[in-house]
Every structure is written in structure tokens, then in C-alpha cells.
Design a protein around this motif. Structure first.
Motif, PDB file in Angstrom:
ATOM      1  N   LYS A 119       0.821  -1.212   0.000  1.00 17.20           N
ATOM      2  CA  LYS A 119       0.000   0.000   0.000  1.00 17.20           C
ATOM      3  C   LYS A 119       0.858   1.268   0.000  1.00 17.20           C
ATOM      4  N   GLY A 120       1.886   1.279   0.880  1.00 12.75           N
ATOM      5  CA  GLY A 120       2.699   2.486   0.968  1.00 12.75           C
ATOM      6  C   GLY A 120       3.716   2.595  -0.146  1.00 12.75           C
ATOM      7  N   THR A 177       1.203   3.803  -3.256  1.00 10.50           N
ATOM      8  CA  THR A 177       1.387   5.243  -3.018  1.00 10.50           C
ATOM      9  C   THR A 177       2.599   5.801  -3.753  1.00 10.50           C
ATOM     10  N   GLY A 191       1.244   5.628  -7.341  1.00 15.35           N
ATOM     11  CA  GLY A 191       0.645   6.941  -7.126  1.00 15.35           C
ATOM     12  C   GLY A 191       1.553   8.095  -7.482  1.00 15.35           C
TER      13      GLY A 191
END
Length: 640
Positions: free
Chosen positions: A581-582, A586, A590
């Protein structure tokens, strides 16, 4: 003889290749014939070599040079001495019995040919390990048995439990192997060679050498090397706290349970430490770690066996406990006693596993001892052979387990290595526990009222199953009689280092054992098992309720499975989720991927405002550019 040395490991390899790659061509019968013939050839060659070694002959040399790096040569080579010869005979004999037994046990399995290919490959891997004369080949055999055990434990790959067990065994062994390869790396860096003889010769010269394992806290080089090597042995030989994989390996078929637990994979760590005795004798700290670990494993795993009802798991925890005995002997510098118990244990533990498999066959793959009982009259051959294995395991003279176990207990009692008293109390207490859980299994399975499905009464297994039981019962009874030459004599000569101890003949040794504490503890264990599981069958449940939380802790194997599942597996998932996720979503997706795309989109949007397609707009920007250029030039002319 060099050709004979090559035949021993490579005959099973050829059998594995033929059974694995040409299974359709040779069929089911061809698969077992070729692999059994290959292992039989290996066994006969091992016997020939064994008798040749007894005549004083030995071999230590290279058969193939793999890589040369300056003065360092990485080779495939064999060291055939009395220690190796003993292991070769034990491994090939037990493997041969397992191969024959498999014909009956796996008769209806669709993976019949694949299983024979795997167990033959397993035999090759173990033989390459025990015959190695250098750390490179040792590491090859070490990893090969780990790989094939992964394939065998997960043989029934449609079962989720088998997949989990094989992965668990593989991962736990990688933990131990990390320490093992660090130890080998330390040897290569400090000795400049991986050859056993060269390392053992140089070792006394480096006995006082220090190495900075932790900044500011130097360790003796020998202690660092030996502890790292022993971490590898803890993984392979399932010592506390790396023991959690071994009971779950019962998810594999019973023949491989016997092969892994009796003569091959789990004994690799014991053999390795015995082979490295010239190094371990230079480090009291390392021997202390080995001694305490062995004593703790022996008692703690024996107690767990008392709470299990799966017949294969009882024998599995028995293996863990007996491996603890061997490890404690290694820590007490009683290397010959450890190897002797390895030999006797290989016979009676293979017998117990295969007898348990015979029971499972008769009861249509039922493994819960609470659904057995009264099998003695239905399965007389299985009963009497299993009884021999149980008596040997409990340590009752004159069967094999008594002599090897008694030698270990006496060595641990006399050792001056730190932790000796703790280890002695553990192994002595474990004698009672071993006899209790072993005869608990016998009484629950073969005595008392029948608790199995009466609609499908059991019957004796076919001869192809019972013949290996009978053949294994013979050394389970008689192999201990060689204690004088193996443990107290000069059998191992220069193969391992060990101090001399007093011995007054087999009869004197036996008589002395009859008045010693271990014998009477074993008798007490059998008596307690009879009272609880024959005389008063309701009492065990009451005892379990009375002990409450303590019983629950032992029954749950001290919570190590849950702890490792939460701490390591859960921690790995948590870290992985954080990176996913990080890091992935992200930062990578991201910021780097989608972020760069958004920047390009924003910039292109600005540029697109200038690209209108109108001539007057372009003329305006051209004049504006000329104006800026003229302004810049005038500025520099007026301000030189």
C-alpha cells in the motif's frame, strides 16, 4: 574401489531419473523395480565398502573439480571412513525397506511412479551429504534433501494441509540454513579452503582467533563457526525452537515419514556435528549451546507426545525427543554415543513408522488412536514387530535402544560442559516420558476394547508391507549389542574425536543397566501407561482436566505454531502489506507512475493553450519573443 564409491550415490539417482522421466514407458511395476534395484545395488555396494573400511582402508579425494578461484578449488569429492561407511549402510538399508514397503502402501495412489522417483532422489541426496569431503558438497546434499523433502511432504498437493506443511518445512529449514551458510562462509574466509582435512588441520592454530560478530563484542572464531553450523543442524534435525516443521511433515505419505524421520534428513544435522567434532572440541561455548538445546528438546517434545492422539504424530514427536538425546550427546562430546543412537534409532523408528502405516492401511486411513483398540488379534505380525520397536524405543534391555540411550545418559551425567546438570535432568526424566508415550500408543492401538468401525474389520497387511517390518525388527533388537566396539571401542578411530571411557563387556553393561535409574524409570513409564490406558481408561481424561492450563499448553505444543504464525508469518504479511500500500500503490503507482503522468498532462495542458491553430496568436508570440530578445540585448549594451 573408486568406481564402487560412485555407484553408491549415483545408482539411486539413475533410478530416480528413469522412474521420473520415463514413468509412462515403464509403468507402475517398472517404476518400483528400477528404483528398488538401484537402492539394492547401493546397499550391497555400501556393505562391501563397510567391510573394506573395517579392514583399515579408507578414501579421501576429489572426483570432479567444479571451479578454481586462485588457490581455492571447489570440488566434488568423497571421504569414506568408518563414520561415513556406517551412515551409508544405515541410509541405504532403511531406504531399501521403505522402497519395498511403498509397493503395498501406495498401491492405489495415482502418483505411484512419481513417489518412487522422489524417494530414490532423496536417497541420492542424503548419500551425497554423508560422503562429502568438503563443505561445498555438504551444502549441496544439505539443500538437496531439503528440496526433495518439500516435494515429498507436499506429495498430495491437492490437500491444503499438505501444501501448508511442505511450505512450513521449507521456510523453517531456510532459517537454519542461513546460519549454516554463514558458518561455511566464515570457514572459507578464515581458512581459505572448504576441504575438511585442511580445515581440521588448521583449526587448532586459529583456536584463540577472535572475530567481530557484534561491534565491540568479539567472539572466538571457533565459537562463531560452530554455533552458525549448529543453527543449520537445529533446522535440519528439528531442535528447539526450529522444531515446528517436523510434526506437520506427517501430511506426507507414511513411507516418507519413516524415511525423513529415521535415517535421512533429520539425522543430517547430527551427522554434520559429529563430523565437525575437531571444530566443536575447540569451543566449549558451542558445546554448551548444543548440550542445553538437546536436553530441552528431548524432554519438552516427549511431553507433547503424551498429549497426541494421531498415531503418526506420536511417533513424530518421539523422533524429536530422540534427536534431542543425540544432540545432548554431541554437546557432551560423546560423538560416538550420538552416532550409535542415530543408528539404533534409525532401525526402531523406521519400524514404528512403518508399523503405524500398516495400522493406518488396515483401518482405511484412520489415524486417531481413539478409534483403534483391539488390533492385536487382527494384526499379529504388525503388533509383535511394533512391540519390538516400542521396547527398543523405551530403552529396555537387551534391545537396541537401551544400550545407545544408556550410553548417552551416562555421558551427559559425566560431562563437565556448562549446562550438563540441566541436560542430565532432562534426558533422565525423558526416559520415563518416552516409555509412557510409546506404550500408550501400543496399548491404545492394539489392546483394550475395539473402537474401530465394526462394519469394516481390519486385517493384517500384505506381505510386501509386513516383510520390511520383520527385517527392521531384527536390527531394532540386536544392533545395540555392538555398543562395545562402536561407543567404547576404536570403531571410529580418527573419524571423530572423543575421550576414552570404561567398559566391562556387554553382559556387565547390561547387568549394570538393570540396577540403574534409567531402566527403572522406563519400567515405571510402561507401568503407568498400562494403568492409565488398560486398567483405568477414564483416568487420563480426569488428569487432563485436573492439569487444565498446563495440559492445554503442552497439547498446543507450547504455542510455538501460533507464535510463529503471529510474529513471523503475520509480521511478514504486515510488512508486505505496508510495502504494497505504501510503496507500490502510493509511491510507485501513485507518485512515480501516475504522478509523472499527471505532471506531463498538466504541462501538455499549458502547452496546448498556445497551440490554437490561429495565425494571429502565433504572430503575437513571435513578436513577444522578439521584444524579449531585443530588451535583453539592449540591457547588456547599456550595462557592459
Amino acid at each position: 574401489m573408486k568406481t564402487l564409491y560412485l555407484i553408491v550415490p549415483f545408482a539411486p539417482l539413475v533410478g530416480a531419473i528413469i522412474a521420473g522421466l520415463f514413468s509412462r514407458a515403464i509403468g507402475r511395476a517398472g517404476a518400483h523395480r528400477v528404483t528398488i534395484a538401484a537402492v539394492l545395488i547401493s546397499f550391497l555396494a555400501s556393505c562391501w565398502i563397510f567391510f573394506d573400511v573395517l579392514q583399515g582402508n579408507s578414501f579421501n579425494g576429489s572426483v570432479y573439480t567444479w571451479i578454481t578461484m586462485g588457490d581455492t578449488r571447489l570440488e566434488i569429492g568423497f571421504l569414506v571412513d568408518r563414520l561415513t561407511a556406517l551412515m551409508m549402510v544405515v541410509v541405504t538399508f532403511v531406504s531399501l525397506m521403505v522402497h519395498i514397503y511403498t509397493i503395498g502402501y501406495m498401491a492405489e495412489d495415482p502418483g505411484y511412479q512419481r513417489f518412487f522417483a522422489y524417494i530414490s532422489l532423496f536417497t541420492f541426496s542424503m548419500l551425497m551429504l554423508v560422503m562429502a569431503n568438503n563443505f561445498l558438497q555438504l551444502f549441496f546434499g544439505w539443500e538437496a534433501v531439503g528440496l526433495v523433502s518439500y516435494l515429498l511432504i507436499g506429495f498430495w498437493y491437492t490437500r491444503e494441509s499438505a501444501i501448508y506443511a511442505s511450505l512450513k518445512a521449507f521456510l523453517v529449514n531456510r532459517v537454519g540454513d542461513f546460519g549454516f551458510i554463514l558458518g561455511i562462509a566464515l570457514i572459507l574466509v578464515n581458512f581459505g579452503t572448504l576441504d575438511y582435512d585442511a580445515v581440521f588441520t588448521q583449526a587448532p592454530l586459529l583456536a584463540e582467533e577472535a572475530v567481530g560478530m557484534i561491534p565491540g563484542h568479539p567472539w572466538l572464531l571457533m565459537s562463531a563457526i560452530c554455533i552458525c553450523l549448529f543453527i543449520g543442524a537445529m533446522g535440519k534435525s528439528a531442535q528447539f525452537p526450529l522444531h515446528v516443521w517436523l510434526p506437520d511433515s506427517m501430511e506426507g505419505p507414511t513411507p516418507i515419514s519413516a524415511l525423513i524421520h529415521a535415517a535421512t534428513m533429520v539425522t543430517a544435522g547430527i551427522f554434520m556435528v559429529a563430523r565437525m567434532s575437531p571444530l566443536f572440541e575447540l569451543s566449549e561455548s558451542a558445546r554448551s549451546v548444543v548440550l542445553v538445546t538437546g536436553g530441552l528438546t528431548a524432554l519438552s517434545m516427549g511431553l507433547v507426545a503424551l498429549t497426541q492422539f494421531d498415531i503418526k504424530r506420536v511417533v513424530a514427536y518421539s523422533t524429536l525427543s530422540q534427536l534431542g538425546y543425540m544432540t545432548a550427546a554431541l554437546g557432551a562430546s560423546a560423538y560416538s554415543a550420538a552416532m550409535f543412537h542415530l543408528m539404533t534409532h534409525a532401525f526402531f523408528k523406521a519400524l514404528l513408522f512403518l508399523a503405524a502405516g500398516s495400522v493406518i492401511i488396515a483401518l482405511h486411513h484412520e489415524q486417531d488412536m481413539r478409534r483403534m483398540g483391539g488390533l492385536k488379534k487382527h494384526m499379529p505380525v504388525t503388533y509383535w514387530t511394533m512391540l519390538i520397536g516400542a521396547i527398543a524405543s523405551a530403552g529396555i534391555p537387551p534391545l537396541a535402544g537401551f544400550y545407545s540411550k544408556d550410553a548417552i545418559i551416562e555421558a551427559v551425567r559425566l560431562t563437565e560442559t556448562p549446562g550438563g546438570l540441566f541436560a542430565y535432568l532432562c534426558v533422565l526424566s525423558c526416559v520415563f516420558v518416552t516409555a509412557a508415550y510409546t506404550f500408550r500408543m501400543v496399548f491404545m492401538a492394539f489392546h483394550g476394547a475395539p473402537r474401530f468401525d465394526a462394519a469394516h474389520p481390519p486385517h493384517e497387511s500384505p506381505r510386501v508391507v509386513t516383510l520390511p517390518l520383520v527385517l527392521l525388527a531384527i536390527p531394532s533388537a540386536a544392533s545395540g549389542w555392538f555398543v562395545g566396539s562402536v561407543v567404547f571401542g576404536d570403531y571410529f578411530q580418527d573419524a571423530i574425536l572423543e575421550a576414552e571411557r570404561d567398559y566391562h563387556g556387554l553382559l556387565g553393561y547390561t547387568v549394570h543397566g538393570l540396577v540403574s535409574a534409567p531402566f527403572w524409570l522406563a519400567v515405571a513409564g510402561i507401568a503407568v501407561a498400562w494403568f492409565l490406558y488398560i486398567k483405568n481408561t477414564q483416568l487420563p481424561k480426569k488428569i487432563a482436566i485436573a492439569f487444565g492450563p498446563l495440559y492445554a499448553i503442552v497439547e498446543r505444543k507450547y504455542g510455538f505454531d501460533e507464535l510463529y504464525g503471529w510474529l513471523f508469518a503475520g509480521g511478514a504479511r504486515l510488512v508486505g502489506g505496508g510495502f504494497w500500500k505504501g510503496g507500490d500503490q502510493t509511491v510507485i503507482d501513485g507518485l512515480m507512475v501516475n504522478g509523472s503522468a499527471r505532471v506531463v498532462g498538466w504541462f501538455s495542458g499549458i502547452i496546448r493553450m498556445m497551440q490554437t491553430g490561429l495565425i494571429n496568436t502565433y504572430a503575437f508570440f513571435m513578436l513577444f519573443g522578439i521584444l524579449i530578445g531585443v530588451t535583453w540585448m539592449m540591457w547588456h549594451l547599456l550595462n557592459p
